[in-house]
Write an enzyme that holds these catalytic residues in place. Structure first.
Site, mmCIF file in Angstrom:
data_model
loop_
_atom_site.group_PDB
_atom_site.id
_atom_site.type_symbol
_atom_site.label_atom_id
_atom_site.label_comp_id
_atom_site.label_asym_id
_atom_site.label_seq_id
_atom_site.Cartn_x
_atom_site.Cartn_y
_atom_site.Cartn_z
ATOM 1 N N LYS A 70 17.363 8.089 -16.893
ATOM 2 C CA LYS A 70 16.957 9.581 -16.765
ATOM 3 C C LYS A 70 18.203 10.260 -16.160
ATOM 4 O O LYS A 70 18.614 11.163 -16.360
ATOM 5 C CB LYS A 70 15.651 9.933 -15.982
ATOM 6 N N THR A 72 21.172 9.148 -15.693
ATOM 7 C CA THR A 72 22.325 9.115 -16.697
ATOM 8 C C THR A 72 22.317 10.058 -17.812
ATOM 9 O O THR A 72 23.393 10.820 -18.390
ATOM 10 C CB THR A 72 22.375 7.707 -17.405
ATOM 11 N N ARG A 93 18.979 14.656 -7.230
ATOM 12 C CA ARG A 93 18.581 14.530 -5.783
ATOM 13 C C ARG A 93 19.663 13.452 -5.248
ATOM 14 O O ARG A 93 20.352 12.757 -5.917
ATOM 15 C CB ARG A 93 17.291 13.607 -6.032
ATOM 16 N N LYS A 104 15.584 -0.684 -7.215
ATOM 17 C CA LYS A 104 15.711 0.362 -8.568
ATOM 18 C C LYS A 104 17.241 0.928 -8.690
ATOM 19 O O LYS A 104 17.462 1.290 -9.768
ATOM 20 C CB LYS A 104 14.825 1.794 -7.853
ATOM 21 N N ALA A 272 9.082 10.700 -5.785
ATOM 22 C CA ALA A 272 8.217 11.336 -6.701
ATOM 23 C C ALA A 272 6.902 10.559 -6.616
ATOM 24 O O ALA A 272 5.934 11.378 -7.088
ATOM 25 C CB ALA A 272 8.904 11.224 -7.936
ATOM 26 N N PHE A 300 10.681 9.676 -11.832
ATOM 27 C CA PHE A 300 9.876 9.114 -12.806
ATOM 28 C C PHE A 300 9.407 9.865 -13.945
ATOM 29 O O PHE A 300 9.965 10.624 -14.616
ATOM 30 C CB PHE A 300 8.715 8.588 -11.798
ATOM 31 N N PHE A 380 20.414 1.715 -26.228
ATOM 32 C CA PHE A 380 20.812 0.420 -25.509
ATOM 33 C C PHE A 380 21.291 -0.524 -26.413
ATOM 34 O O PHE A 380 21.023 -0.311 -27.748
ATOM 35 C CB PHE A 380 19.658 -0.224 -24.808
#
Length: 554
Positions: A70, A72, A93, A104, A272, A300, A380
């Site tokens: 997200k 990226t 953030r 993560k 989040a 998220f 991907f």
């Protein structure tokens, strides 16, 4: 040699931050330099504008261990809009050391769609999170000192709700006993630690609009209750001035850049699944003051970050998203369709089809807010043409705009198709609406989130939560917005219920008032405000060379 985020970032050409600032219309007088490539912005020194920029919110389907990218996509979309000659800035953030050292990863994007300097941002950056840690723990020390020094406020040590914090995952600190060792060591009591980004001070900093507002919000924070069960606030302790002093530099948003030289404002980082999951309001508004289009993200999936962006950040900020992007990947769709992580490399068109129910629910949620979303299908290397075609065909059939994005590999160039769709949406008026009204009852707000956003059947309160709700109503706090603390992996409160579960009931086990932030945190499931490290933390793969270059940082 295989490319990594770190190797790509290390080889990238980074421009002096003064050059980035000049292109963004920020005068040197409005900057406080942190070396050559980072700066804080004195927002009071910025030139006023007649029209604030439009906001593009990037959210995602329910995340999986396979990763969605997200951040990226957020960075790549901003760079793509820049390539289309748009005036654009990105607002993100700040990463917490907990996820960075845990499992993560960072929060600066990836591949050729990153924010630089990546190493600095993912580690200590400009010290904002450390300042929040210091302010939080200074307050904790003042509380315990008050108990030791005759306790004139009659604070009940058993009912102190303020915890200490640390910006690292450390399960052993969730429950501790302090003050042992005799009368000179303070009052013995049970205490505990949260992770710094779960501190109410982080939420307060991210929702304050000025230093004066920051100080007032800090003063309103409840730290515990008296023996008569009356709330005790920071104002009662007289500590708001000292806390504001500790936070005055951290309150200023940080200016950095993407690999392609797009201005990036990175500031604030509440979790989040515990807090509201958005970068600071002052950072977003600063970006809106500098650019015609601001690309930002919420943590998220749309059930968590996006819902809170709408009901908490938008409501308090007085603006709403002008466009919303939902990030999805073939890998995540497969997992929502029943495939295990170790089987993701094998083509499985059926599983992709089964998993699209999760994506469909998030599309439905954004549409309920009156915004027509755009899907970014983040590609991907292992995705097959048939798997990709299946998703593209589904979106076309459902009338949903979708673009294949390849920003990790190609940077902004890989997001041009997405950027063009977003530009089209920005030209259309939205019919934005909140899903619940401020005057709705606590129960109505809760049921609205569970039924409309999660797709659940009902909600129930534990015995503890029911007693807490009675207290909230007695104090007149029950009218505040709701901030759900829920697993990110499922639309329900059970992490293993992936896809689009139906007929489930959400159980609220505890309600925590956050008067400074201005919302009520509703804890569900086994959500922890102090996470633990995984079996093999990412930290074990990190090192530094003799000349100071990072190793293993993603």
């Amino acid at each position: 040699m295989a490319f990594t985020d770190l190797s790509i970032a290390s080889e990238a050409t980074i421009l002096p931050i003064l050059e980035i600032a000049e292109k963004a219309g920020i005068s040197k007088d409005a900057l406080e330099l942190y070396g050559n490539f980072k700066a804080k912005i004195n927002v009071d020194q910025l030139r006023p504008v007649q029209k604030m920029g439009q906001v593009v919110l990037v959210t995602a389907i329910s995340p999986t261990p396979a990763g969605e990218g997200k951040s990226t996509v957020t960075v790549g979309l901003a760079d793509a809009l820049k390539q289309l000659k748009e005036s654009v800035a990105v607002a993100l953030r700040e990463p917490s050391l907990g996820p960075v050292m845990g499992m993560k990863g960072g929060a600066t994007g990836g591949g050729f769609a990153q924010v630089l300097p990546m190493e600095d941002i993912n580690l200590h950056f400009t010290g904002d999170i450390h300042a929040i840690t210091s302010a939080n723990n200074a307050l904790a020390a003042l509380i315990d000192n008050h108990l030791h020094q005759k306790n004139v406020l009659h604070i009940d040590p058993r009912r102190i709700t303020w915890k200490r914090v640390l910006d690292i995952n450390d399960r052993s600190l969730r429950q501790v006993t302090i003050g042992l060792g005799g009368p000179g060591q303070g009052i013995p009591r049970q205490d505990g630690f949260d992770i710094t980004v779960a501190s109410e001070i982080m939420a307060v900093l991210c929702l304050a609009t000025s230093l004066a507002d920051l100080k007032e919000r800090l003063a309103q924070m409840v730290i515990g209750y008296t023996y008569d069960k009356a709330p005790v606030t920071v104002r009662d302790l007289g500590a708001e001035g000292a806390l504001t002093l500790l936070l005055k530099e951290a309150f200023k948003p940080n200016l950095v850049q993407t690999i392609e030289g797009t201005p990036a404002i990175v500031h604030g980082g509440p979790f989040a699944n515990i807090a509201h999951g958005c970068n600071s309001l002052i950072a977003t508004n600063t970006a809106r003051q500098l650019a015609d289009i601001v690309v930002t993200e919420a943590g998220f999936g749309a059930d968590l970050g996006a819902e809170k962006f709408m009901h908490i950040k938008s409501r308090k900020g007085g603006f709403n998203p002008d466009a919303v992007v939902i990030v999805a990947t073939i890998r995540a769709l497969k997992m929502h369709g029943g495939v295990t992580k170790d089987s993701l490399s094998a083509e499985n068109v059926d599983a992709v089809g089964h998993g699209m129910v999760n994506l469909a629910k998030h599309v439905d949620t954004i549409r309920q807010f009156g915004i027509e979303p755009v899907i970014a299908l983040n590609r991907f290397s292992g995705d097959s043409d048939e798997e990709l075609s299946n998703v593209l065909a589904w979106a076309k059939k459902e009338g949903i705009a979708i673009a294949l994005t390849e920003v990790w590999e190609k940077g902004g160039k890989g997001g041009i198709a997405l950027a063009k769709l977003v530009k089209q949406e920005l030209q259309r008026p939205t019919n934005f609406n909140f899903l619940y009204k401020e005057e709705d009852s606590f129960e109505e707000k809760l049921r609205t989130i569970v039924q409309k956003v999660y797709g659940g059947a009902d909600v129930q309160l534990s015995d503890v939560a029911q007693k807490q709700l009675v207290e909230l109503k007695n104090f007149g706090w029950d009218s505040l917005p709701i901030c759900m603390a829920k697993t990110q992996y499922s639309l329900s409160d059970q992490p293993k219920l992936m896809g689009r579960p139906e007929g489930f009931t959400i159980t609220i086990r505890e309600i925590i008032p956050k008067l400074g932030a201005g919302f009520l945190v509703c804890l569900t499931g086994d959500i922890m405000t102090m996470p633990g490290l995984p079996k093999k933390p990412a930290a074990l793969s990190m090192d530094v060379t003799a000349d100071g270059n990072a190793i293993g940082l993603f």
